[in-house]
Design a protein around this motif. Structure first.
Motif, PDB file in Angstrom:
ATOM      1  N   ARG A  11       4.109  16.097   0.970  1.00  0.00           N
ATOM      2  CA  ARG A  11       3.412  15.411  -0.123  1.00  0.00           C
ATOM      3  C   ARG A  11       4.353  14.917  -1.215  1.00  0.00           C
ATOM      4  O   ARG A  11       3.907  14.247  -2.146  1.00  0.00           O
ATOM      5  N   HIS A  12       5.627  15.215  -1.099  1.00  0.00           N
ATOM      6  CA  HIS A  12       6.585  14.774  -2.111  1.00  0.00           C
ATOM      7  C   HIS A  12       7.101  13.356  -1.856  1.00  0.00           C
ATOM      8  O   HIS A  12       7.908  12.846  -2.613  1.00  0.00           O
ATOM      9  N   TRP A  13       6.640  12.727  -0.780  1.00  0.00           N
ATOM     10  CA  TRP A  13       7.011  11.338  -0.541  1.00  0.00           C
ATOM     11  C   TRP A  13       5.794  10.552  -0.071  1.00  0.00           C
ATOM     12  O   TRP A  13       4.827  11.119   0.422  1.00  0.00           O
ATOM     13  N   ARG A  43       7.388   6.312  -9.062  1.00  0.00           N
ATOM     14  CA  ARG A  43       8.101   7.206  -9.985  1.00  0.00           C
ATOM     15  C   ARG A  43       7.159   7.799 -11.034  1.00  0.00           C
ATOM     16  O   ARG A  43       7.372   8.905 -11.508  1.00  0.00           O
ATOM     17  N   ALA A  44       6.124   7.054 -11.387  1.00  0.00           N
ATOM     18  CA  ALA A  44       5.179   7.519 -12.402  1.00  0.00           C
ATOM     19  C   ALA A  44       4.149   8.507 -11.846  1.00  0.00           C
ATOM     20  O   ALA A  44       3.402   9.099 -12.615  1.00  0.00           O
ATOM     21  N   MET A  45       4.117   8.690 -10.544  1.00  0.00           N
ATOM     22  CA  MET A  45       3.141   9.597  -9.925  1.00  0.00           C
ATOM     23  C   MET A  45       3.710  11.008  -9.869  1.00  0.00           C
ATOM     24  O   MET A  45       4.874  11.209  -9.520  1.00  0.00           O
ATOM     25  N   ASP A  46       2.889  11.978 -10.203  1.00  0.00           N
ATOM     26  CA  ASP A  46       3.311  13.374 -10.192  1.00  0.00           C
ATOM     27  C   ASP A  46       3.778  13.812  -8.815  1.00  0.00           C
ATOM     28  O   ASP A  46       3.072  13.608  -7.823  1.00  0.00           O
ATOM     29  N   GLY A  47       4.966  14.403  -8.772  1.00  0.00           N
ATOM     30  CA  GLY A  47       5.465  15.019  -7.556  1.00  0.00           C
ATOM     31  C   GLY A  47       6.044  14.092  -6.516  1.00  0.00           C
ATOM     32  O   GLY A  47       6.515  14.547  -5.478  1.00  0.00           O
ATOM     33  N   TRP A  89      14.294   4.720   3.868  1.00  0.00           N
ATOM     34  CA  TRP A  89      14.023   5.778   2.899  1.00  0.00           C
ATOM     35  C   TRP A  89      14.597   5.381   1.540  1.00  0.00           C
ATOM     36  O   TRP A  89      15.712   4.862   1.459  1.00  0.00           O
ATOM     37  N   LEU A  90      13.831   5.635   0.486  1.00  0.00           N
ATOM     38  CA  LEU A  90      14.300   5.392  -0.874  1.00  0.00           C
ATOM     39  C   LEU A  90      14.053   6.627  -1.724  1.00  0.00           C
ATOM     40  O   LEU A  90      12.905   6.963  -2.032  1.00  0.00           O
ATOM     41  N   PRO A  91      15.125   7.356  -2.108  1.00  0.00           N
ATOM     42  CA  PRO A  91      14.939   8.465  -3.056  1.00  0.00           C
ATOM     43  C   PRO A  91      14.647   7.882  -4.439  1.00  0.00           C
ATOM     44  O   PRO A  91      15.278   6.915  -4.860  1.00  0.00           O
ATOM     45  N   LEU A  92      13.680   8.464  -5.130  1.00  0.00           N
ATOM     46  CA  LEU A  92      13.294   7.969  -6.459  1.00  0.00           C
ATOM     47  C   LEU A  92      13.926   8.768  -7.581  1.00  0.00           C
ATOM     48  O   LEU A  92      13.953   8.316  -8.721  1.00  0.00           O
ATOM     49  N   ARG A  93      14.400   9.956  -7.275  1.00  0.00           N
ATOM     50  CA  ARG A  93      14.985  10.828  -8.273  1.00  0.00           C
ATOM     51  C   ARG A  93      16.350  11.315  -7.789  1.00  0.00           C
ATOM     52  O   ARG A  93      16.524  11.546  -6.606  1.00  0.00           O
ATOM     53  N   GLN A  94      17.262  11.481  -8.704  1.00  0.00           N
ATOM     54  CA  GLN A  94      18.586  12.012  -8.353  1.00  0.00           C
ATOM     55  C   GLN A  94      18.449  13.483  -8.038  1.00  0.00           C
ATOM     56  O   GLN A  94      17.777  14.214  -8.752  1.00  0.00           O
ATOM     57  N   THR A  95      19.079  13.916  -6.945  1.00  0.00           N
ATOM     58  CA  THR A  95      19.024  15.356  -6.595  1.00  0.00           C
ATOM     59  C   THR A  95      20.380  15.987  -6.747  1.00  0.00           C
ATOM     60  O   THR A  95      21.375  15.374  -6.839  1.00  0.00           O
ATOM     61  N   LEU A 126       0.857  -1.178   0.000  1.00  0.00           N
ATOM     62  CA  LEU A 126       0.000   0.000   0.000  1.00  0.00           C
ATOM     63  C   LEU A 126       0.892   1.226   0.000  1.00  0.00           C
ATOM     64  O   LEU A 126       1.841   1.310   0.778  1.00  0.00           O
ATOM     65  N   LEU A 127       0.599   2.173  -0.881  1.00  0.00           N
ATOM     66  CA  LEU A 127       1.314   3.451  -0.936  1.00  0.00           C
ATOM     67  C   LEU A 127       0.343   4.502  -0.443  1.00  0.00           C
ATOM     68  O   LEU A 127      -0.735   4.663  -1.012  1.00  0.00           O
ATOM     69  N   THR A 128       0.723   5.210   0.613  1.00  0.00           N
ATOM     70  CA  THR A 128      -0.173   6.178   1.239  1.00  0.00           C
ATOM     71  C   THR A 128       0.391   7.580   1.107  1.00  0.00           C
ATOM     72  O   THR A 128       1.562   7.825   1.393  1.00  0.00           O
ATOM     73  N   TYR A 129      -0.484   8.490   0.674  1.00  0.00           N
ATOM     74  CA  TYR A 129      -0.119   9.896   0.558  1.00  0.00           C
ATOM     75  C   TYR A 129      -0.085  10.542   1.942  1.00  0.00           C
ATOM     76  O   TYR A 129      -0.789  10.125   2.852  1.00  0.00           O
ATOM     77  N   ASN A 130       0.698  11.586   2.065  1.00  0.00           N
ATOM     78  CA  ASN A 130       0.773  12.360   3.303  1.00  0.00           C
ATOM     79  C   ASN A 130      -0.295  13.444   3.302  1.00  0.00           C
ATOM     80  O   ASN A 130      -0.510  14.109   2.292  1.00  0.00           O
ATOM     81  N   ALA A 131      -0.918  13.653   4.442  1.00  0.00           N
ATOM     82  CA  ALA A 131      -1.904  14.725   4.575  1.00  0.00           C
ATOM     83  C   ALA A 131      -1.207  16.079   4.707  1.00  0.00           C
ATOM     84  O   ALA A 131      -1.725  17.091   4.255  1.00  0.00           O
ATOM     85  N   ALA A 132      -0.031  16.085   5.310  1.00  0.00           N
ATOM     86  CA  ALA A 132       0.700  17.336   5.514  1.00  0.00           C
ATOM     87  C   ALA A 132       1.226  17.863   4.176  1.00  0.00           C
ATOM     88  O   ALA A 132       1.948  17.162   3.465  1.00  0.00           O
TER      89      ALA A 132
END
Length: 176
Positions: free
Chosen positions: A87-89, A119-123, A170-176, A77-83
Motif C-alpha cells: 500500500r506504500h506505492w 506525494r500529497a497522499m498519506d503513506g 518505478w518512481l520513488p517519491l521520497r528520498q530514502t 489513473l492512480l490505483t491503490y494496491n489491495a495487498a
C-alpha cells in the motif's frame, strides 16, 4: 495551450463523453492504453464505467487535464494496491494526452502532476507503471524520473504478428 489538472473531478455527462473521445483518439493514434484500433468511444465506455467505479469506491484516483475550453486533453489513473504490504506505492495507468497536443510538454506536465498528487497522499512513497515496448515510451518516462525495473519480452500482442515487451517502471517519491 495551458492545461489545468484536477484530481477526482466531479463527473458530468460532458466529462464522461470527453474522456471517451480522448481515449478513442489516443487508441486510434496507436496509443498503448488497452485497445487496438479502430475503436469508438462506445467501445471504450465499459472500461470508463469500471474506472469510475474504482474511483467512486476509493480504489483509485483520476487525474484529468483540461484545456481552455474545459474538455479533457489528458488523464492518468492512480490505483491503490489491495495487498496490505504494497500500500506504500500506487499503480499509474491510462496515461493519455490528446494526440494533437503531444510533443508540446503536456505529457511531462501530466506526469509531474501525477507525482505531485501522489506525494500529497498519506503513506505513498513510490509510483509504478507499465508501458508497451517498441514505442519509445521508456525514454519518455525516464525523462520524467522513472527507471526501468523489469521487462517481459513479447508479453503484449498488438496483432497476430506484432508482439511487444511489457516494461515496468518505478518512481520513488521520497528520498530514502
Amino acid at each position: 495551450m495551458s492545461v489545468t489538472f484536477t484530481l477526482d473531478p466531479r463527473m458530468t455527462p460532458e466529462l464522461l463523453a470527453g474522456i471517451g473521445a480522448l481515449w478513442a483518439d489516443v487508441s486510434n493514434a496507436g496509443g498503448a492504453v488497452g485497445f487496438v484500433p479502430p475503436v469508438t468511444a462506445d467501445d471504450i465506455r465499459p472500461e470508463i464505467v469500471k474506472l469510475l467505479a474504482a474511483v467512486a469506491d476509493g480504489r483509485a484516483r483520476l487525474l484529468v487535464g483540461r484545456g481552455a475550453d474545459g474538455s479533457p486533453v489528458a488523464t492518468a489513473l492512480l490505483t491503490y494496491n489491495a495487498a496490505r504490504i504494497m500500500r506504500h506505492w500506487l499503480w499509474v495507468h491510462t496515461v493519455m494526452v490528446r494526440p494533437s497536443l503531444q510533443g508540446q510538454g503536456h505529457g511531462r506536465a501530466l506526469m509531474a502532476a501525477v507525482a505531485g498528487e501522489a506525494r500529497a497522499m498519506d503513506g505513498v512513497e513510490s509510483l509504478r507503471l507499465t508501458c508497451r515496448g517498441g514505442l519509445g515510451l521508456e525514454d519518455f518516462y525516464a525523462r520524467c524520473g522513472y527507471r526501468e525495473v523489469g521487462r517481459v519480452p513479447r508479453a503484449i500482442r498488438v496483432a497476430d504478428d506484432d508482439y511487444r515487451d511489457d516494461v515496468t517502471l518505478w518512481l520513488p517519491l521520497r528520498q530514502t
